[in-house]
Design a protein around this motif. Sequence first.
Motif, PDB file in Angstrom:
ATOM      1  N   GLU A 154     -24.290   6.622 -34.059  1.00 33.61           N
ATOM      2  CA  GLU A 154     -23.875   6.391 -32.673  1.00 33.61           C
ATOM      3  C   GLU A 154     -25.070   6.423 -31.740  1.00 33.61           C
ATOM      4  O   GLU A 154     -26.094   7.045 -32.025  1.00 33.61           O
ATOM      5  N   MET A 155     -24.894   5.764 -30.613  1.00 33.23           N
ATOM      6  CA  MET A 155     -26.008   5.518 -29.714  1.00 33.23           C
ATOM      7  C   MET A 155     -25.515   5.623 -28.267  1.00 33.23           C
ATOM      8  O   MET A 155     -24.437   5.128 -27.938  1.00 33.23           O
ATOM      9  N   ASN A 183     -18.348  -3.650 -24.438  1.00 32.59           N
ATOM     10  CA  ASN A 183     -17.256  -3.132 -25.245  1.00 32.59           C
ATOM     11  C   ASN A 183     -16.623  -4.179 -26.154  1.00 32.59           C
ATOM     12  O   ASN A 183     -16.084  -3.839 -27.212  1.00 32.59           O
ATOM     13  N   TRP A 184     -16.652  -5.428 -25.747  1.00 38.06           N
ATOM     14  CA  TRP A 184     -15.980  -6.443 -26.554  1.00 38.06           C
ATOM     15  C   TRP A 184     -16.919  -7.220 -27.452  1.00 38.06           C
ATOM     16  O   TRP A 184     -16.522  -7.727 -28.488  1.00 38.06           O
ATOM     17  N   LYS A 185     -18.177  -7.350 -27.072  1.00 37.08           N
ATOM     18  CA  LYS A 185     -19.030  -8.310 -27.765  1.00 37.08           C
ATOM     19  C   LYS A 185     -20.231  -7.698 -28.473  1.00 37.08           C
ATOM     20  O   LYS A 185     -20.948  -8.420 -29.154  1.00 37.08           O
ATOM     21  N   SER A 193     -21.636   4.060 -28.275  1.00 40.62           N
ATOM     22  CA  SER A 193     -21.402   2.846 -29.048  1.00 40.62           C
ATOM     23  C   SER A 193     -20.131   3.002 -29.878  1.00 40.62           C
ATOM     24  O   SER A 193     -20.164   3.050 -31.108  1.00 40.62           O
ATOM     25  N   ARG A 194     -19.011   3.066 -29.198  1.00 39.15           N
ATOM     26  CA  ARG A 194     -17.733   3.160 -29.901  1.00 39.15           C
ATOM     27  C   ARG A 194     -16.618   2.575 -29.040  1.00 39.15           C
ATOM     28  O   ARG A 194     -16.610   2.716 -27.827  1.00 39.15           O
ATOM     29  N   GLY A 237     -19.212  -1.799 -28.584  1.00 39.16           N
ATOM     30  CA  GLY A 237     -17.780  -1.771 -28.845  1.00 39.16           C
ATOM     31  C   GLY A 237     -17.491  -1.617 -30.326  1.00 39.16           C
ATOM     32  O   GLY A 237     -16.464  -2.094 -30.819  1.00 39.16           O
ATOM     33  N   SER A 238     -18.367  -0.940 -31.036  1.00 35.07           N
ATOM     34  CA  SER A 238     -18.220  -0.795 -32.489  1.00 35.07           C
ATOM     35  C   SER A 238     -16.996   0.036 -32.865  1.00 35.07           C
ATOM     36  O   SER A 238     -16.641   0.995 -32.183  1.00 35.07           O
TER      37      SER A 238
END
Length: 512
Positions: free
Chosen positions: A195-196, A177-179, A217-218, A183-184
């Motif tokens: 999105e994935m 989520n952060w890197k 991916s969000r 975490g897009s």
Amino acid sequence: MSEQLEYRKPSVNEVNEFLEIASDFQDPLELIREALSNSYDAKASRVTIEIDQRFDGRTRIRIQDDGNGMDEEGLTSFFDLGNSTKEDSIGYKGHGTKIYYKSDLVEVDTAKDGVGYRAVMEDPWEKLNSHELPEYSLYSGTGVDETYTNIEIVGFRSGEGFSAGKLTYNRINHYINWKTIGGSLAHRLAADPHEMEIRVELDDVFDDTRNELVQQSRFEFPQERTDLQRLDDIESACKHYPYRQRTVEVNGREVTYDIVGFVAGKEAREELPTYGRHSTQFGIWLAKDHIKVERVPSVVGSDHETPRFFFVANCQELELSANRETVRNKSSALFDALVSDLKRFLDRVVEDPWYREYLAQRKTVEIEESADEAAGSIQDRIERARYANTVSVSNSHELIARCTEYASSGGSFGQIVDFDSTEDIEAIVEKGGEYRAVALTPSLHDLFVAERAVREADQIICWEYGDLDILRQIEVDGYLGRDIQFVLSAEEPYCELDGERIPVLELQQCFS
């Protein structure tokens, strides 16, 4: 002037370059970041990462996606250095896949345009360290209907002190989520984000707390809560500031960037994942490819607490370091222009009537809390005086007094030679000419509940361990994205943070 002899081109030592780039990647989680970036660039809708342990004890990492796959040219650039076929996507430099070279085996199966390819590279890390450029064998076949890419890495090497057992679901979840592209913020910053679905499966020998980790991916913000009717609402309050596109002038041309974010209290912020100390994850972030890269805390005025703000400014003209951990062109006119404009943007945010009301109510809450703490402290002292045989310690200053008493009675932990209550590591202790950084805390569980940074501590001195159930829960959840274990029953108690031991002294026992 002497006569020109010939034209010459500077040469490159290929082995050293591969070693240098691969060595830029130390954290094994960076391998996951690279895999997700490549799958995203390949327009995959699903990517699965499986990590298990082979019969010989070596770690095996398998990444599978349903993206566009690679043709022979793409597969060549996968193994080449600085020869990516990508133009403006996440991995356009072609450096990231070199992290796979830090292993015993790399196998790639991929298919595109009806042709399947299989590439196998054996002992890449051993060969590079023997000053030999590793080779890979390449096979191909036709009649493949699907497009996909499957990668398998065996015996991955990582930075010093890492073991595969540290790859827990909790740690990976926060890291993604952060890197990573997981975490897009593209869904908040771009009109049509791709999105994935991301799945991670760990062998039970690493983490048996669940079967798999699944996420999109969000990066989701906390729910907006702008009602400030009650003082109790302050810490859970959250106001979103919607997407804005801004333009800055750089050397006579216009550069656009996007910004979105929110202002929130502590409880709202804690709804977000974290990687590292929770409070230090907040502030104003510069981003590229809609992924947070580096904070610029100076753009928020000193009258405001940076952890109350979370804004992400995405600019595709930012250049990143090879491992994508920092912005590389910080000395450029672009960086200066972005920072200046971000200051102007944040000045508008703090002039927002809602924020000004929020700020006023927060100060009221802080004053009331301070008064409550003072009253509680007085009552505690009265209670301690009433029961003189029961000694308790409620703050670091009282703990220092007890440390001094302990030292004067022959205790041998050393002498406190420096103390700063504003630091997470409050004390410097000297003993026998050696100096140690020491975290002081009335109770051990308070230290970790407050999320103080203890990684650099040489020792923790507490009055008591406190609530052991809380410490056990911290072991299960992980500490700021890191693995932690408390071994307090040992002759020399300690906590172990990502494999590093920090001795713990419970002072109360010294007086019993």
